[in-house]
Design a protein around this motif. Structure first.
Motif, PDB file in Angstrom:
ATOM      1  N   VAL A   1      -6.198  -2.626   2.131  1.00 44.73           N
ATOM      2  CA  VAL A   1      -5.918  -1.293   2.647  1.00 44.73           C
ATOM      3  C   VAL A   1      -7.028  -0.922   3.625  1.00 44.73           C
ATOM      4  CG1 VAL A   1      -5.640   1.134   2.053  1.00 44.73           C
ATOM      5  CG2 VAL A   1      -4.754  -0.626   0.529  1.00 44.73           C
ATOM      6  N   LEU A   2      -6.624  -0.554   4.782  1.00 44.09           N
ATOM      7  CA  LEU A   2      -7.592  -0.144   5.791  1.00 44.09           C
ATOM      8  C   LEU A   2      -7.280   1.282   6.217  1.00 44.09           C
ATOM      9  CD1 LEU A   2      -7.744  -3.300   8.081  1.00 44.09           C
ATOM     10  CD2 LEU A   2      -9.398  -2.577   6.368  1.00 44.09           C
ATOM     11  N   GLU A   3      -8.236   1.873   6.846  1.00 47.97           N
ATOM     12  CA  GLU A   3      -8.012   3.230   7.317  1.00 47.97           C
ATOM     13  C   GLU A   3      -8.316   3.311   8.795  1.00 47.97           C
ATOM     14  OE1 GLU A   3      -9.846   6.206   4.904  1.00 47.97           O
ATOM     15  OE2 GLU A   3      -9.199   7.813   6.245  1.00 47.97           O
TER      16      GLU A   3
ATOM     17  N   ILE B   1       2.393   1.923   4.750  1.00 42.17           N
ATOM     18  CA  ILE B   1       1.478   3.035   4.964  1.00 42.17           C
ATOM     19  C   ILE B   1       1.167   3.639   3.603  1.00 42.17           C
ATOM     20  CG2 ILE B   1       1.147   5.246   6.109  1.00 42.17           C
ATOM     21  CD1 ILE B   1       1.508   3.027   8.076  1.00 42.17           C
ATOM     22  N   GLU B   2      -0.069   3.742   3.298  1.00 36.93           N
ATOM     23  CA  GLU B   2      -0.449   4.340   2.026  1.00 36.93           C
ATOM     24  C   GLU B   2      -0.385   5.849   2.112  1.00 36.93           C
ATOM     25  OE1 GLU B   2      -3.349   2.966  -0.590  1.00 36.93           O
ATOM     26  OE2 GLU B   2      -1.661   1.575  -0.837  1.00 36.93           O
ATOM     27  N   ASN B   3      -0.916   6.330   3.177  1.00 39.18           N
ATOM     28  CA  ASN B   3      -1.166   7.749   3.175  1.00 39.18           C
ATOM     29  C   ASN B   3      -1.517   8.196   4.595  1.00 39.18           C
ATOM     30  OD1 ASN B   3      -2.235  10.300   2.730  1.00 39.18           O
ATOM     31  ND2 ASN B   3      -4.226   9.473   2.099  1.00 39.18           N
TER      32      ASN B   3
ATOM     33  N   TYR C   1      -3.460   2.341   5.601  1.00 41.44           N
ATOM     34  CA  TYR C   1      -2.333   1.423   5.668  1.00 41.44           C
ATOM     35  C   TYR C   1      -2.686   0.115   4.982  1.00 41.44           C
ATOM     36  CZ  TYR C   1      -5.070  -0.324   9.566  1.00 41.44           C
ATOM     37  OH  TYR C   1      -6.084  -0.810  10.343  1.00 41.44           O
ATOM     38  N   GLN C   2      -1.632  -0.521   4.479  1.00 41.54           N
ATOM     39  CA  GLN C   2      -1.838  -1.843   3.890  1.00 41.54           C
ATOM     40  C   GLN C   2      -1.557  -2.872   4.961  1.00 41.54           C
ATOM     41  OE1 GLN C   2       1.390  -1.375   1.304  1.00 41.54           O
ATOM     42  NE2 GLN C   2       0.192  -0.527  -0.405  1.00 41.54           N
ATOM     43  N   CYS C   3      -2.347  -3.877   4.952  1.00 40.71           N
ATOM     44  CA  CYS C   3      -2.075  -4.901   5.948  1.00 40.71           C
ATOM     45  C   CYS C   3      -2.502  -6.257   5.425  1.00 40.71           C
ATOM     46  CB  CYS C   3      -2.773  -4.589   7.263  1.00 40.71           C
ATOM     47  SG  CYS C   3      -4.526  -4.481   7.104  1.00 40.71           S
TER      48      CYS C   3
END
Lengths: 1050, 176
Positions: B6-8, B51-53, B72-74
């Motif tokens: 998960v990155l932002e 997309i997480e959030n 988002y998850q990637c």
């Protein structure tokens, strides 16, 4: 070493003195604690300190009492009493220097010494000890006990320090000679008579006693032609008979040895230690001078060394010689080094004997007295004919020494010398190292601490070690010579010394202490010594820049070809030429490069899509078909595409624009609306403001430097080229463009005054207008600013439009109004950027220098034959519909070129045309006082750039420069120039761009080229900055005029 | 190695995208911006999986752009030292050969190719064993071990070796 004064004294007396002396010395210790402490911590020092402790007091007294020396030495029983002892010491030291003959003589007294109990193990001290009581006789036995005690008291301390290894630097420092100590003088003497001279002086000393006021004489074996004399004053050496009457001494030149170097005189180089088997040495003399050799055998007794060399033997000559034929006595030719091939030799009927060395048991081929083995020549030479110091074999040399079948072994043996030469502080904490010698060989570890020679390493933990040896938990001290830096494949390293210095790459392979690195830039293998490398995450490309030119720059070459720098070598570049048909690489010297091309053009691809720099294109035709990559440079319809998969030519491919197609959208599409203006605008960017007159005519030094500065990518200050407002100082409130930045001061070209002023950087506010971001791209000026070939640049200027617009008719349409706007100050400056772009000094450079006053520059350009504009000048300009009358003036007036009228005031006929032009041309300088005065100058600039008949010009046509005198200025701006200083030379027609005015110097006769005094002659009586002080011939008035308006007269 | 992490990222969105499709626009812009990029820490972003959030948007002064923090998850791909990878050979020259696994370029030096393989120049440069049974040329697939990586801002470059057990050609285009 000779020291002493005093007669041969009676023994009894002597003894008394001795006692006295000892007392004295003891006192001395109390007084001079530090001298005593430091005494004798090394044998070298010891000798000195021997000397110091007894002389020191004298010295002190000398200094304190400031007594005349003669008096001091002559009188004073105390002083005198010491003389014999000093004399005795002299013998002692002399014996050490000279030979050990005396040793035998003293032998008989050895037991006596034992009796005295002074059995200090150190030889030096021991010798001193047994010498000390030398004058004593058996009958003074009763005193021996006392003597012994006193002696022990005297030496107890020194012997203690002798073995104390912890002598600190501070203590050592205390022993160094100071200004208070006697000086050393270097005296020339006959070659080979150094020792003799020293002995003579010693004799003289004995004979003359205290008269001779020198303290010691040193003759060094390694120093021919000179001896050192220690004395307090030069006079003692020179006049007072020290050297008088000695025919071996040439007293004419007596040099003082600087205090700092005094210790070096007595330092002993441990030469013998250096020469051991397998060390690398270099030959100093003979055919093999400078050649690398490897020591095979050392004979210390006979001072001879057997070395292994790659023979330089001309077999043919050898054969001739051996057969007794006359050998041509040509010494000029030194045969190249080549391994001896016995078969070849046999073919030439050279007798090859095969012998066995009785000692080593090796077989040697003996050819004409020379010994060969494995192709190497084994040669026995004197130690003096080789140098073993600081030998750093290069990679190639070592490789040559590597005979097949001898791999690995040889390299390891060479290590010792390689290591011996490495720098101090070679190892740093954290370095990974491997032990290469000794018991711990192959132990890997990390450096924890470095102390002088020893490196403390933390060994790589291994279970087996851990199990039985606790020691391995801790650090190990290893001599740095036994260590080698250790790298593993995959490490990213940087080369920090050697030929490849600065390169970075990843270790591909480790071969002992040699690493093979894959360079980051060239993607090629580099071989380096592990010692030259440090681990680093930095990615550099090694040297990427010479002068103004950097790797991957597009450059214009001498012969009007161009190319991309794909590799920077020492002093040369590899350039991939802009020849789309085939990749053509040439090696180019710095001076062969004319300028950097850093202009952004747009071209069209096969499908008429515009390509600009950084767009990704695919190559559709040609040898690189199928390659794809971003466009790095565009020039004359040729693209330089960078494809990282393309390994040749650093990834650059040169292709025609129309054999490519753009892939995806053009990267610049997004901002094309805004950006394109500047892009187009940068084709021709006449500045809004006519630049100050000082700028054109010739690249004056200040301007030149600024131009250069701008040219370089590095060190490029973002402020340069920006418009600033001056907040403080005499120019407060003025606006201008930053031309140059030097430290705290900024040179600003004022908008309103056409001059460049220097202001403090703090006095400006630089946020007035931000210069266009593409400023960097419009460094057209580069070429023109290169003083070497300035004239050519304009040519390219012309070429550009010629090529490009031809293909893209829109351009014209677009460009013209654009330019208009730039020209026309009243036009709305809607995209402010390009206007700034226009105004950008960087782009000024383009036209400035050669086409004075850029507005006129076009006027001047238009008629230039061969320019692309020539065909449509009228259209261009009239279409422009600028309010500038000067353009119209051109359109209407066929001959606005004043210079055609050679007479003094060329302004007059067409001034009507110009003056209306002026307001148009000067929109940016409202309300400046100086404007009116200046404008005629600008106007004057309108016709051929100022050239006038009779002035001296530098013509650089076809590469070379000649002086010439303008005879006539033709209508098209070119001039008829008579070459040579007198009119006898040829007359040629020269384009204005091909010549420049010779700047006058003080007291030169000059002609004024601009202003109201145009055409008037005078004399330059002084120079003040950029202004010249001129006395007008006719009126004898003195005027101050801008230097650029002055031309030298022959 | 691939990771699903998960990155932002702070996304700036132009006001014209505001509306019902804001989220879609945001996501598509994110995908466009992020996929294929490379960061030294995480490696290449191969794909966004979800997309997480999406955080609260913040309107920027002056521009009207809105900044959304998006988690988002990637799937990321980052090569490591010592990792075994399969790669397709893209180029062969006398220094060695280049191979690619996805976006990562790997160079295998000739020092790291088994000694019995020799370089054959010609139209199709290749490395061939003396008996000709194994050949590495363009488009061959090889299994290699990464021994070093160099991570730039936009690129990861590796050097690899095939001089080890079970490494080497796994699929030869000529025989296939």
């Amino acid at each position: 070493m000779a020291r002493g004064r005093g007669e041969e004294d009676d023994d009894i007396e002597d003894e008394e003195y001795e006692d006295d002396d000892q007392l004295l010395v003891d006192e001395d210790y109390d007084e001079d604690e530090d001298v005593g402490r430091g005494r004798g911590s090394s044998s070298k020092k010891r000798r000195r300190s021997d000397f110091i402790d007894d002389v020191a007091e004298e010295d002190d007294e000398e200094d304190e009492d400031d007594v005349d020396d003669d008096e001091l030495y002559g009188g004073g029983g105390k002083k005198h009493s010491k003389a014999p002892r000093v004399g005795a010491q002299f013998f002692d030291l002399e014996a050490q220097v000279d030979s050990d003959e005396e040793e035998e003589e003293d032998e008989g007294e050895d037991d006596f010494i034992v009796e005295t109990g002074a059995d200090l193990p150190d030889e030096d001290v021991g010798r001193r000890m047994h010498r000390r009581p030398l004058p004593l006789r058996e009958d003074e036995q009763e005193d021996v006990e006392a003597l012994e005690r006193s002696i022990q008291a005297r030496y107890a301390r020194s012997s203690h320090t002798e073995y104390d290894e912890e002598t600190t630097d501070v203590e050592q420092q205390a022993l160094l000679p100071s200004v208070r100590d006697p000086k050393l003088w270097m005296v020339k003497c006959a070659i080979g008579r150094e020792r003799e001279t020293a002995v003579c002086l010693m004799q003289k000393c004995i004979d003359k006693g205290s008269e001779l006021q020198i303290r010691s004489v040193i003759a060094l074996d390694q120093l021919k032609n000179y001896i050192y004399i220690e004395a307090d004053k030069e006079a003692h050496v020179r006049e007072l008979q020290a050297v008088k009457g000695l025919r071996t001494i040439f007293a004419a030149k007596i040099m003082l040895v600087p205090i700092r170097e005094m210790t070096d005189v007595l330092s002993v180089e441990s030469k013998a230690a250096d020469l051991s088997r397998d060390t690398w040495v270099r030959m100093k003399i003979g055919t093999y001078k400078g050649d690398l050799a490897q020591v095979v055998d050392v004979d210390n007794v006979r001072q001879r060394v057997t070395v292994k060399l790659i023979p330089r033997i001309d077999l043919q000559a050898l054969a001739n010689k051996l057969e007794g034929r006359e050998v041509a006595k040509k010494k000029a030719f030194v045969p190249p080094p080549r391994f001896m091939n016995v078969d070849e030799a046999r073919e030439l009927h050279i007798c090859v004997e095969r012998r066995r060395n009785s000692i080593t048991g090796d077989y040697f081929e003996n050819i004409g007295g020379m010994l060969f083995k494995d192709g190497f020549l084994y040669k026995t030479v004197s130690m003096k004919s080789i140098s073993a110091h600081n030998i750093k074999p290069t990679f190639d040399e070592l490789e040559k020494f590597q005979t097949p079948g001898n791999n690995g072994e040889g390299e390891m043996v060479g290590l010792s010398t390689l290591f011996a030469n490495r720098k101090k502080n070679h190892f740093l904490k954290g370095d990974a190292v491997i032990v290469v010698k000794g018991d711990l060989k192959n132990l890997k570890g990390w450096v924890e601490k470095v102390e002088e020679e020893n490196v403390h390493i933390r060994p790589e933990m291994k279970l087996s070690y851990l199990a039985f040896n606790d020691v391995f938990q801790k650090t190990l001290a290893v001599n740095e010579k036994e260590l080698c830096k250790y790298f593993e494949p995959g490490n990213h390293v940087k080369v920090v010394s050697g030929t490849k210095e600065g390169a970075t790459g990843m270790v591909v392979k480790v071969e002992q202490h040699v690493l093979i690195i894959l360079s980051d830039t060239t993607k090629e293998h580099i071989r380096v010594f592990a010692d030259d490398v440090v681990e680093s995450s930095e990615v550099t490309t090694g040297v990427t820049k010479i002068g103004d030119f950097e790797l991957h720059d597009l450059v214009l070459l001498d012969n009007n070809s161009f190319g991309v720098i794909i590799r920077v070598e020492s002093e040369a570049f590899q350039v991939l030429k802009g020849v789309p048909e085939r990749p053509e690489v040439s090696l180019v010297k710095l001076r062969e490069i004319k300028c950097k091309l850093d202009k952004k053009f747009n071209v069209q691809d096969k499908y008429r899509n515009p390509i600009s720099v950084k767009d990704v294109v695919r190559i559709l035709e040609g040898h690189c078909k199928g390659k794809q990559g971003p466009v790095e440079h565009i020039y004359r319809g040729v693209l330089f595409v960078y494809d990282r998969h393309h390994l040749e030519h650093a990834g650059f491919i040169c292709v025609k624009a129309d054999s490519c197609c753009i892939v995806g959208g053009s990267r610049s599409n997004g901002n094309r609306n805004g950006d394109s203006f500047s892009r187009f605008g940068s084709f021709k960017t006449p500045p809004r403001v006519p630049p100050s007159p000082r700028r054109f005519a010739r690249g004056g030094p200040p301007f030149d430097s600024s131009g250069r500065h701008r040219g370089g990518r590095g060190g490029h200050d973002a402020l340069i080229g920006t418009t600033v407002k001056i907040r403080q100082g005499p120019f407060k409130g003025y606006r201008g463009r930053v031309v140059d930045i030097k430290g705290q001061s900024v040179r600003v070209e004022l908008e309103s005054q056409m001059k460049v002023v220097t202001v403090d950087r703090n006095f400006i506010s630089d946020n007035v207008v931000i210069s266009t971001p593409t400023r960097d791209t419009s460094r057209y000026g580069m070429g023109s600013e290169t003083p070497m070939h300035p004239s050519r640049t304009p040519l390219h200027l012309y070429m550009t439009p010629m090529r490009d617009p031809g293909a893209t008719p829109i351009h014209d349409g677009m460009r013209t109004p654009m330019r208009d706007r730039a020209w026309n100050p009243y036009a709305p400056m809607s995209p402010p950027r390009d206007n700034w772009e226009e105004g950008n000094p960087a782009s000024w450079g383009t036209s400035l220098q050669y086409q004075p006053g850029s507005p006129p520059s076009r006027a001047y350009e238009a008629p230039t034959p061969g320019s692309g504009w020539a065909s449509t000048p009228g259209g261009n300009y009239s279409e422009a519909g600028t309010p500038r009358d000067s353009n119209l003036a051109y359109a209407n007036a066929p001959s606005p070129y004043m210079p055609s009228t050679p007479s003094g005031q060329p302004m007059t006929p067409s001034s009507g045309f110009y003056i209306p032009g002026t307001p148009g041309g000067q929109p940016m300088t409202p309300g400046t006082g100086g404007l009116d005065i200046m404008s005629p100058v600008i106007g004057a600039g309108n016709e051929g750039p100022w050239f006038m008949p009779d002035i001296l010009v530098n013509v650089h046509k076809s590469g070379d420069e000649t002086l010439g005198i303008i005879q006539e200025v033709l209508q098209d701006g070119s001039c008829k120039v008579g070459l040579g200083l007198n009119d006898s030379g040829d007359t040629i027609i020269v384009m204005p761009s091909e010549m420049e005015i010779v700047p006058p110097r003080k007291s030169d006769k000059i002609k004024i080229m601009g202003g109201s005094l145009r055409g008037v002659t005078g004399k330059l009586i002084g120079v003040d900055g950029t202004d010249g002080i001129v006395r007008i011939d006719d009126s004898l008035d003195v005027k101050i005029l801008d230097l650029v308006m002055l031309a030298k007269l022959p | 190695m691939f990771f699903h992490i998960v990155l932002e990222r702070n996304m700036q969105l132009h006001p014209r995208h505001f509306g019902r499709n804001l989220r879609e626009n945001l996501v598509s812009k994110l995908v466009k911006d992020v996929e294929g990029t490379c960061s030294g820490r995480h490696g290449f972003v191969v794909a966004i999986t979800g997309i997480e959030n999406v955080g609260k948007g913040l309107i920027r002064d002056g521009t009207g752009f809105v900044t959304f923090p998006v988690k988002y998850q990637c799937v990321v791909f980052r090569p490591f030292k010592g990792e075994i990878l399969e790669a397709a050979v893209t180029m062969v020259n006398k220094m060695g050969f280049f191979a690619e696994t996805g976006p990562v370029q790997i160079f295998v030096s000739n020092h790291l190719i088994p000694d019995d393989m020799e370089f054959q120049s010609g139209d199709m440069p290749n490395y061939t064993t003396s008996d000709g049974s194994v050949k590495i040329q363009k488009d061959s697939e090889v299994r290699l071990k990464i021994i070093g990586t160099r991570v730039d801002a936009t690129e990861i470059f590796c050097i690899g070796t095939i001089k080890d057990d079970f490494l080497g050609v796994i699929n030869d285009p000529t025989t296939a």
